[in-house]
Design a protein around this motif. Structure first.
Motif, PDB file in Angstrom:
ATOM      1  N   ARG A 110      27.586 -28.914 -36.168  1.00 39.99           N
ATOM      2  CA  ARG A 110      27.254 -30.077 -36.752  1.00 39.99           C
ATOM      3  C   ARG A 110      26.040 -29.352 -36.461  1.00 39.99           C
ATOM      4  O   ARG A 110      25.484 -30.115 -37.381  1.00 39.99           O
ATOM      5  N   ARG A 111      24.763 -29.539 -35.963  1.00 38.24           N
ATOM      6  CA  ARG A 111      23.406 -29.628 -36.305  1.00 38.24           C
ATOM      7  C   ARG A 111      23.143 -28.403 -37.579  1.00 38.24           C
ATOM      8  O   ARG A 111      22.451 -28.621 -38.778  1.00 38.24           O
TER       9      ARG A 111
ATOM     10  N   GLU B 236      24.389 -30.349 -40.474  1.00 38.39           N
ATOM     11  CA  GLU B 236      23.714 -31.402 -41.460  1.00 38.39           C
ATOM     12  C   GLU B 236      22.473 -30.441 -41.395  1.00 38.39           C
ATOM     13  O   GLU B 236      22.224 -30.783 -42.986  1.00 38.39           O
TER      14      GLU B 236
ATOM     15  N   GLY C 278      22.117 -30.553 -45.794  1.00 37.55           N
ATOM     16  CA  GLY C 278      20.819 -31.440 -46.785  1.00 37.55           C
ATOM     17  C   GLY C 278      20.626 -31.105 -47.174  1.00 37.55           C
ATOM     18  O   GLY C 278      19.484 -31.149 -48.086  1.00 37.55           O
TER      19      GLY C 278
ATOM     20  N   LEU D 125      28.857 -38.404 -39.547  1.00 35.32           N
ATOM     21  CA  LEU D 125      28.187 -36.493 -40.213  1.00 35.32           C
ATOM     22  C   LEU D 125      28.615 -36.314 -41.347  1.00 35.32           C
ATOM     23  O   LEU D 125      29.349 -37.184 -41.936  1.00 35.32           O
ATOM     24  N   PRO D 126      27.778 -35.214 -41.772  1.00 39.80           N
ATOM     25  CA  PRO D 126      27.372 -35.537 -43.287  1.00 39.80           C
ATOM     26  C   PRO D 126      28.272 -34.700 -44.242  1.00 39.80           C
ATOM     27  O   PRO D 126      30.047 -34.310 -43.802  1.00 39.80           O
TER      28      PRO D 126
END
Length: 322
Positions: free
Chosen positions: A14-15, A18, A22, A40-41
């Protein structure tokens, strides 16, 4: 950059997603669809069980990715189900330092001396399936069954230390934070002198991006990833307490009286101290200061406490009473 992430809705994956979104990369996450956080993006999703990956292979190739990140290949079957269908682009695999012999000795409580810190050419485990029979659902887990197939494709393998941070399902700091929330003034601990390399999830994501951005340097390489400075377990507990603003006393007790959830503070047979200098040299990767990273993680977990945290401190009281 167009990136496919296998896994990618929980914790580490997940990170990574992101961070990719981003910086305006185009991302498609391939996952089972069981977990899809509302925050979640915005990115593409393909829902499929990993063993049925062939069913979405055409759609993955149609996305024309520049790279693929596999955040959740745990078994040989996990690798075999996807690798034949992936396009010929840079691959990044998330692995673990549990592939090393020192981890095997730690689990076996065997104090056979080994050189430290652990570099990428350190001895690997002699046995297989390190968590088989422990009731964790990881009977077939073994990164030693996964890494070779990715390396054979020229993939990059990132061997991670103990990862912590926001959305960590294992809640690495919880054994301290549950005592903080209960206002415990004294915490019984063992020697707490083991050196076990940790790593904030943000630094994992940063390493993935570094590998994607330097494909010539990363291709076919293994990289250890860990914090630049490792505190002994007792020092790590103090970092957690300081970040939580809780001035509890760490009371040394004999190992046999240390409560089970504080077992990590007992005297352990091995240090798992990892050298991640290669990632710095080849990828330009630098982890955050551990005190800063721990504080960031602690703040998030204090703001998001578990609903089922144990409130029984009988074992603590018994240890402290002697």
């Amino acid at each position: 950059m167009r990136v496919v992430v296998l896994g990618g809705t929980e914790f580490i994956g997940r990170r990574v997603v992101e961070r990719l979104v981003g910086r305006h990369d185009e991302v498609v996450v391939v996952h089972r669809g069981r977990t899809e956080p509302e925050d979640l993006p915005d990115c593409g999703h393909l829902h499929v069980d990993r063993r049925d990956f062939a069913e979405v292979a055409d759609r993955v190739r149609g996305f024309a990715p520049d790279a693929v990140v596999d955040s959740y290949a745990l078994t040989r079957a996990d690798a075999d189900s996807v690798l034949p269908y992936l396009p010929d682009v840079p691959l990044v695999l998330l692995s673990s330092v549990d592939v090393y012999r020192v981890w095997e000795l730690l689990l076996a409580d065997d104090d056979t001396p080994l050189p430290a810190p652990v570099t990428e050419d350190a001895p690997l485990r002699r046995g297989r399936f390190p968590y088989r029979g422990q009731g964790t659902g990881l009977d077939d887990y073994d990164k030693l069954d996964v890494e070779p197939a990715y390396l054979a494709r020229g993939g990059t393998v990132l061997r991670l230390g103990m990862v912590y941070g926001r959305h960590d399902q294992q809640r690495r700091e919880e054994f301290v934070l549950r005592r903080v929330r209960a206002g415990r003034a004294r915490i019984p601990v063992g020697a707490g002198d083991a050196l076990i390399t940790r790593l904030h999830v943000d630094d994992v994501a940063g390493a993935v991006l570094a590998a994607l951005d330097r494909p010539e340097s990363a291709r076919g390489e293994l990289f250890n990833l860990g914090e630049a400075v490792t505190y002994p377990v007792r020092g790590w507990l103090r970092l957690i307490l300081d970040a939580a603003g809780h001035d509890a006393e760490l009371v040394r007790v004999p190992d046999e009286r240390v409560p089970d959830d504080l077992w990590l503070t007992r005297r352990l047979a091995q240090h798992v101290l990892v050298d991640s200098g290669k990632a710095g040299r080849l990828l330009g990767w630098r982890p955050a200061d551990p005190a800063t990273a721990v504080a960031r993680s602690v703040r998030w977990h204090l703001d998001h406490p578990p609903a089922d945290a144990p409130a029984d401190f009988t074992a603590d009281d018994r240890a402290l009473a002697g």
